[in-house]
Write an enzyme that holds these catalytic residues in place. Sequence first.
Site, mmCIF file in Angstrom:
data_model
loop_
_atom_site.group_PDB
_atom_site.id
_atom_site.type_symbol
_atom_site.label_atom_id
_atom_site.label_comp_id
_atom_site.label_asym_id
_atom_site.label_seq_id
_atom_site.Cartn_x
_atom_site.Cartn_y
_atom_site.Cartn_z
ATOM 1 N N HIS A 103 -0.578 -23.814 67.370
ATOM 2 C CA HIS A 103 -1.640 -24.647 67.965
ATOM 3 C C HIS A 103 -2.343 -25.530 66.940
ATOM 4 C CE1 HIS A 103 -1.349 -20.731 70.136
ATOM 5 N NE2 HIS A 103 -1.241 -21.523 71.190
ATOM 6 N N ASP A 203 18.829 6.749 36.750
ATOM 7 C CA ASP A 203 20.196 7.220 36.973
ATOM 8 C C ASP A 203 21.212 6.508 36.079
ATOM 9 O OD1 ASP A 203 22.613 8.203 37.874
ATOM 10 O OD2 ASP A 203 21.877 8.444 39.915
ATOM 11 N N HIS A 206 25.318 8.042 36.920
ATOM 12 C CA HIS A 206 26.336 7.502 37.824
ATOM 13 C C HIS A 206 27.156 6.375 37.178
ATOM 14 C CE1 HIS A 206 23.699 4.049 38.234
ATOM 15 N NE2 HIS A 206 24.567 3.437 39.013
ATOM 16 N N HIS A 211 30.627 2.988 38.432
ATOM 17 C CA HIS A 211 30.965 1.655 37.909
ATOM 18 C C HIS A 211 32.188 1.676 36.987
ATOM 19 C CE1 HIS A 211 27.271 0.206 39.662
ATOM 20 N NE2 HIS A 211 26.532 1.015 38.926
ATOM 21 N N ASP A 359 27.112 -0.074 43.828
ATOM 22 C CA ASP A 359 25.953 0.769 44.149
ATOM 23 C C ASP A 359 25.649 0.793 45.643
ATOM 24 O OD1 ASP A 359 25.239 1.627 41.557
ATOM 25 O OD2 ASP A 359 24.257 -0.288 41.150
#
Length: 452
Positions: A103, A203, A206, A211, A359
């Site tokens: 408006h 982390d 991992h 990877h 990931d």
Amino acid sequence: MIDLDELVNNDGSEQSREIFWNQDLYQLEIERVFGRCWLFLTHESLVPNYGDFVTSRMAEDEIIVCRQKDDSIRAFINSCTHRGNQVCHAESGNARAFICNYHGWAFGTDGALVDIPLEQRCHAQVNKEDCGLPQVRVESYRGFLYGCFDADAPSLEEYLGEFGWLLDTWMIGAGNGAELLGPPSKSILDCNWKVPAENFVGDAYHVGWTHAAALEVMGGELAGLAGNRADMPFDDMGKQFTTRHGHGFGVINNAATSIQVDRADYDKFIAEQLPKVAENLGEARANLFNGHWNSTLFPNNSFLYGTNTFKVWHPRGPHQIEVWTWTLVHKDMDLDLRKKIQKGAAFSFGTAGTLEADDGENMMTCTYSNRGSVTRRGTIRSTMGLNHEGPHPDYPGIVGASFIGETSYRGFYRFYKEMLKAENWYAIRDKDDSWDSTFENRDFWKNHPTAS
Ligand code: FES
Ligand SMILES: [Fe+2]
């Protein structure tokens, strides 16, 4: 409703699986975590001039961040006070006003309501002063802008606390500090916001497994981790840190640029800056300057220093996030090096990045496996390195003995539980002197001086 005492155990080493799935818990997180913590908005260099703005988000609230005439920065809610339409749909730009396209109510760059179409004939009863866009606290730490909804929260500097001292490693560095290259890339991932937040806070475990293929291709210092072929953990290759308010990181020594594919110029840059960093900040932080960091600033702002990806995990319900990714660069870097780093960060952790894709699948299944009601009754654990951590002679916070450990997971979840349980920031402040009391082995570093 969930029993918060059952959600995370006392030392943060065990969590109920409900943390990744429960809808009621998500609503409590929005109120007590995102409603009270400092949340990353943007970097000052991305809104350099009067009227420059970006639109951002604090949890699920839409926010406008805008540079003012007096050079200060304001942040306010991006929702019209007439009928709630979003007043700014652009991601960034320069504005003299934000005009709602429903408006036509017009708001100034400070969020104040300045004009109402047909005001005298149709809206004479509206007091414009009461109808500005609600303001949000905004503060800068070394140019990095964060917003907070809670008037009782400590200042940003206090909220960062000792983590600020650690961040200064690269936020001050050789003197001129760091900034972000935008605009951020944006993507959707079907996972709970805490899965990537905990992954980045601590982390490194991992990396060799998840990877493996990418590490083989990239080579460099971390290639030895591929497939977990090397003998782990490495007590002499890095550390983990957790500080008050759940912030934390892991560092791999002498490996800052190890995930960069085209790294020769970046290596040279670091070698040139190091003596100045040591002079400015001392040897302890110079060592960190030369390391690769994985980090989360509680609750949802994560980054990798060295790889130079800088992220926010915006929650969109308990089972989805929007990932915003900037590139982190030092202000002293020339244009050429900035471009190389931006390209490298996009290759590794951009929306379609090699490591980002690795990931993503884990993030999704860590979340969605808990849709099973029987599965969800179980617990998950972060016990790695328990008691191989403590106060360190050279660094603040609690320091874990290896970069492969879960010290900073435990710090993250201890504070997460504390935030959920606390009625207000006064209750949190009451625990400032005892926050690290669950890290029991106070003499770890005294008894292991060679590891430091
Ligand atoms: S909703 Fe914005 S002017 Fe009506
Ligand atoms: Fe990863």
